[in-house]
Design a protein around this motif. Sequence first.
Motif, short mmCIF file in Angstrom:
data_model
loop_
_atom_site.label_atom_id
_atom_site.label_comp_id
_atom_site.label_asym_id
_atom_site.label_seq_id
_atom_site.Cartn_x
_atom_site.Cartn_y
_atom_site.Cartn_z
N ILE A 152 0.84 -1.11 0.18
CA ILE A 152 0.06 0.18 -0.02
C ILE A 152 1.01 1.13 -0.01
O ILE A 152 1.82 1.56 0.70
CB ILE A 152 -0.87 -0.01 1.32
CG1 ILE A 152 -1.88 -1.42 0.95
CG2 ILE A 152 -1.72 1.39 1.38
CD1 ILE A 152 -2.77 -1.43 2.39
N THR A 153 0.67 2.26 -1.07
CA THR A 153 1.38 3.46 -1.00
C THR A 153 0.74 4.61 -0.48
O THR A 153 -0.62 4.60 -0.59
CB THR A 153 1.71 3.81 -2.48
OG1 THR A 153 0.74 3.78 -3.22
CG2 THR A 153 2.48 2.68 -3.21
N PRO A 154 1.35 5.54 0.30
CA PRO A 154 0.58 6.57 0.91
C PRO A 154 -0.03 7.44 -0.14
O PRO A 154 -1.11 8.29 0.31
CB PRO A 154 1.84 7.46 1.72
CG PRO A 154 3.09 6.98 0.76
CD PRO A 154 2.92 5.66 0.27
N ASN A 155 0.41 7.61 -1.53
CA ASN A 155 -0.20 8.55 -2.46
C ASN A 155 0.53 8.38 -3.78
O ASN A 155 1.48 7.50 -3.89
CB ASN A 155 -0.04 10.01 -1.90
CG ASN A 155 1.26 10.36 -1.84
OD1 ASN A 155 1.89 10.32 -2.93
ND2 ASN A 155 1.61 10.78 -0.91
N PHE A 156 -0.08 8.54 -4.94
CA PHE A 156 0.08 8.34 -6.24
C PHE A 156 1.52 8.98 -6.61
O PHE A 156 2.20 8.40 -7.39
CB PHE A 156 -0.97 8.74 -7.00
CG PHE A 156 -0.65 8.41 -8.59
CD1 PHE A 156 -0.44 7.19 -9.26
CD2 PHE A 156 -0.61 9.56 -9.55
CE1 PHE A 156 -0.11 7.06 -10.27
CE2 PHE A 156 -0.01 9.39 -10.70
CZ PHE A 156 -0.17 8.23 -11.38
N ALA A 159 4.26 7.15 -5.50
CA ALA A 159 4.60 5.92 -6.16
C ALA A 159 5.27 6.20 -7.51
O ALA A 159 6.32 5.32 -8.10
CB ALA A 159 3.33 4.96 -6.46
N ARG A 160 4.69 7.23 -8.21
CA ARG A 160 5.47 7.63 -9.51
C ARG A 160 7.02 8.16 -9.41
O ARG A 160 7.57 7.70 -10.13
CB ARG A 160 4.48 8.73 -10.04
CG ARG A 160 4.96 9.34 -11.54
CD ARG A 160 3.91 10.21 -11.97
NE ARG A 160 4.39 10.96 -13.18
CZ ARG A 160 4.94 11.74 -13.09
NH1 ARG A 160 5.25 12.56 -12.29
NH2 ARG A 160 5.57 12.52 -14.41
N ASN A 161 7.11 9.05 -8.19
CA ASN A 161 8.63 9.44 -7.99
C ASN A 161 9.42 8.03 -7.70
O ASN A 161 10.45 8.26 -8.14
CB ASN A 161 8.59 10.29 -7.01
CG ASN A 161 7.85 11.59 -7.17
OD1 ASN A 161 7.81 12.00 -8.38
ND2 ASN A 161 7.53 12.51 -6.19
N LYS A 162 8.81 6.91 -7.08
CA LYS A 162 9.78 5.91 -6.79
C LYS A 162 10.08 5.27 -8.04
O LYS A 162 11.34 4.73 -8.06
CB LYS A 162 8.99 4.96 -5.93
CG LYS A 162 9.10 5.27 -4.30
CD LYS A 162 10.13 5.12 -3.76
CE LYS A 162 10.21 5.44 -2.28
NZ LYS A 162 11.70 5.26 -1.56
N VAL A 163 9.25 5.23 -8.94
CA VAL A 163 9.71 4.57 -10.34
C VAL A 163 10.43 5.29 -11.23
O VAL A 163 11.50 4.90 -11.62
CB VAL A 163 8.36 4.32 -11.06
CG1 VAL A 163 8.47 3.65 -12.57
CG2 VAL A 163 7.45 3.17 -10.23
N ILE A 164 10.22 6.72 -11.16
CA ILE A 164 11.08 7.64 -11.88
C ILE A 164 12.61 7.60 -11.34
O ILE A 164 13.65 7.61 -11.82
CB ILE A 164 10.52 8.86 -11.83
CG1 ILE A 164 9.31 9.23 -12.72
CG2 ILE A 164 11.62 9.73 -12.46
CD1 ILE A 164 8.58 10.24 -12.60
N GLU A 165 12.85 7.59 -9.89
CA GLU A 165 14.09 7.53 -9.21
C GLU A 165 14.76 6.33 -9.43
O GLU A 165 16.11 6.12 -9.50
CB GLU A 165 14.04 8.10 -7.97
CG GLU A 165 13.33 9.18 -7.43
CD GLU A 165 13.14 9.53 -6.09
OE1 GLU A 165 13.00 8.57 -5.41
OE2 GLU A 165 12.46 10.79 -5.70
#
Length: 226
Positions: A152-156, A159-165
């Motif tokens: 479960i992620t705290p917000n979208f 999650a998007r930033n994690k993938v980009i990084e």
Amino acid sequence: MKKNLKDIFLLVLFLLCLLSLTACFKPSEEKIKAKMEEHLLTKYGEPFVVQNIGIRNANGQKFYTARIYPKSIVGTPKEFDNYYYATVNIDILANGKLRKTGDTYGEVNTKEEAENYLLPKAKELFGERIRLKTEPELEEKDDKDGLWYGYITPNFQYARNKVIENPEKYRLKMSLYIYIFDKIDNEEEKEERRKQLFEFLQYLRVEGLDRYLAIDCNFMDDIVLA
């Protein structure tokens, strides 16, 4: 013989006392509900509907669980849509005491944030008569076994930033459902809709959301472009 009867009597009396003590320590459903409501109000800053409280068992762990949704959606179409439902859980320890309360409402927040993030571009391409539903899931690759695990992620945006990084470590899987309230009357309109969908896919690619994407575009006349 009398000694045996006395021992049996004492044993039965001990068991009855033990059951009585256990019943005393077992919290009532009202207390469980109040504990869940307090947790949700503190965490999300708004009151929630808590219903269908029960005890479940998973992998040998017993826990209280209930269905939840914010009171703010009561009286709206969202109230009867399980897309906006989540659960709240409290683990039951071996001694009967309760662990800290947890919930899955973060998934609903993530879905709504993803919807709000994509909706402006979708309206720009498809028009105002459109509805989106998203099901994003962030997965992390385990360094030991090499397998991917979702959580479960705290917000979208998180999650998007994690993938980009770190795309080797994280991936964002997403199912996207597009509902357009407009019929396609001829081949020319169908081709125009295909172009709009292609442009939307290009937008998703630029945003880094196309790698693990399932998209379903629906029209009111049951013509489906996918």
